[in-house]
Scaffold this motif. Structure first.
Motif, PDB file in Angstrom:
ATOM      1  N   TYR A   1      27.326 -29.464  29.025  1.00 28.00           N
ATOM      2  CA  TYR A   1      27.514 -28.601  27.856  1.00 28.00           C
ATOM      3  C   TYR A   1      28.413 -27.446  28.245  1.00 28.00           C
ATOM      4  CZ  TYR A   1      23.459 -26.101  29.844  1.00 28.00           C
ATOM      5  OH  TYR A   1      22.590 -25.446  30.667  1.00 28.00           O
ATOM      6  N   LYS A   2      29.029 -26.858  27.225  1.00 30.01           N
ATOM      7  CA  LYS A   2      29.938 -25.742  27.454  1.00 30.01           C
ATOM      8  C   LYS A   2      29.552 -24.607  26.529  1.00 30.01           C
ATOM      9  CE  LYS A   2      34.766 -24.366  27.307  1.00 30.01           C
ATOM     10  NZ  LYS A   2      36.102 -24.732  26.874  1.00 30.01           N
ATOM     11  N   TYR A   3      29.345 -23.441  27.135  1.00 28.60           N
ATOM     12  CA  TYR A   3      29.088 -22.250  26.344  1.00 28.60           C
ATOM     13  C   TYR A   3      30.382 -21.775  25.699  1.00 28.60           C
ATOM     14  CZ  TYR A   3      24.406 -21.630  28.279  1.00 28.60           C
ATOM     15  OH  TYR A   3      23.081 -21.791  28.605  1.00 28.60           O
ATOM     16  N   LYS A   4      30.270 -21.086  24.609  1.00 29.07           N
ATOM     17  CA  LYS A   4      31.445 -20.578  23.907  1.00 29.07           C
ATOM     18  C   LYS A   4      32.230 -19.579  24.747  1.00 29.07           C
ATOM     19  CE  LYS A   4      29.837 -21.556  19.279  1.00 29.07           C
ATOM     20  NZ  LYS A   4      29.435 -21.036  17.975  1.00 29.07           N
ATOM     21  N   ASN A   5      31.608 -18.990  25.778  1.00 30.45           N
ATOM     22  CA  ASN A   5      32.314 -18.056  26.657  1.00 30.45           C
ATOM     23  C   ASN A   5      33.140 -18.788  27.721  1.00 30.45           C
ATOM     24  OD1 ASN A   5      30.555 -18.913  28.653  1.00 30.45           O
ATOM     25  ND2 ASN A   5      29.512 -16.964  28.875  1.00 30.45           N
TER      26      ASN A   5
ATOM     27  N   CYS B   1      31.918 -21.169  30.095  1.00 26.34           N
ATOM     28  CA  CYS B   1      31.153 -21.679  31.226  1.00 26.34           C
ATOM     29  C   CYS B   1      30.657 -23.102  30.938  1.00 26.34           C
ATOM     30  CB  CYS B   1      29.970 -20.746  31.482  1.00 26.34           C
ATOM     31  SG  CYS B   1      28.931 -21.243  32.841  1.00 26.34           S
ATOM     32  N   LYS B   2      30.983 -24.063  31.851  1.00 21.40           N
ATOM     33  CA  LYS B   2      30.516 -25.446  31.718  1.00 21.40           C
ATOM     34  C   LYS B   2      29.364 -25.693  32.682  1.00 21.40           C
ATOM     35  CE  LYS B   2      34.671 -27.976  30.457  1.00 21.40           C
ATOM     36  NZ  LYS B   2      35.583 -29.042  30.888  1.00 21.40           N
TER      37      LYS B   2
ATOM     38  N   LYS C   1      25.360 -20.899  20.535  1.00 18.75           N
ATOM     39  CA  LYS C   1      26.022 -20.354  21.721  1.00 18.75           C
ATOM     40  C   LYS C   1      26.779 -21.400  22.530  1.00 18.75           C
ATOM     41  CE  LYS C   1      22.937 -16.449  22.187  1.00 18.75           C
ATOM     42  NZ  LYS C   1      22.076 -15.675  23.055  1.00 18.75           N
ATOM     43  N   ILE C   2      26.668 -22.689  22.151  1.00 19.01           N
ATOM     44  CA  ILE C   2      27.385 -23.721  22.894  1.00 19.01           C
ATOM     45  C   ILE C   2      28.496 -24.321  22.037  1.00 19.01           C
ATOM     46  CG2 ILE C   2      25.464 -24.274  24.432  1.00 19.01           C
ATOM     47  CD1 ILE C   2      24.980 -26.791  22.776  1.00 19.01           C
ATOM     48  N   GLU C   3      29.544 -24.739  22.722  1.00 21.71           N
ATOM     49  CA  GLU C   3      30.685 -25.361  22.057  1.00 21.71           C
ATOM     50  C   GLU C   3      30.446 -26.853  21.860  1.00 21.71           C
ATOM     51  OE1 GLU C   3      35.264 -25.588  23.347  1.00 21.71           O
ATOM     52  OE2 GLU C   3      34.345 -23.587  23.429  1.00 21.71           O
TER      53      GLU C   3
ATOM     54  N   LEU D   1      18.706 -24.689  24.887  1.00 22.74           N
ATOM     55  CA  LEU D   1      20.051 -24.289  24.483  1.00 22.74           C
ATOM     56  C   LEU D   1      20.043 -23.830  23.036  1.00 22.74           C
ATOM     57  CD1 LEU D   1      22.003 -27.386  25.855  1.00 22.74           C
ATOM     58  CD2 LEU D   1      21.731 -25.167  26.962  1.00 22.74           C
TER      59      LEU D   1
END
Length: 70
Positions: free
Chosen positions: A7-11, A13-14, A56-58, A52
């Protein structure tokens, strides 16, 4: 069956991992659950849970772990 996940956060970070066994959703929360087994004398098992927030996740990617048939 166990799965790989990423998963990838919108900031930006993977995060990725393996041994995912179960996924649940509740409102805007995704709950990932799994077990890691360590091959020591007793084959010790560690259970883990990750929560999660969908806002907040992409993305969240889940793939089955392929087993060798050799």
């Amino acid at each position: 069956m166990k799965y790989l996940y990423e998963y990838k956060y919108k900031n930006g970070c993977k995060i990725g991992g393996h041994n995912l066994e179960e996924m649940q959703t509740y409102k805007e929360i995704i709950i990932l659950k799994g077990t890691d087994t360590f091959p020591n004398d007793d084959y010790e098992q560690h259970y883990w849970v990750t929560k999660l927030n969908m806002n907040k996740i992409e993305y969240l990617k889940i793939e089955p772990i392929q087993k060798d048939d050799d």
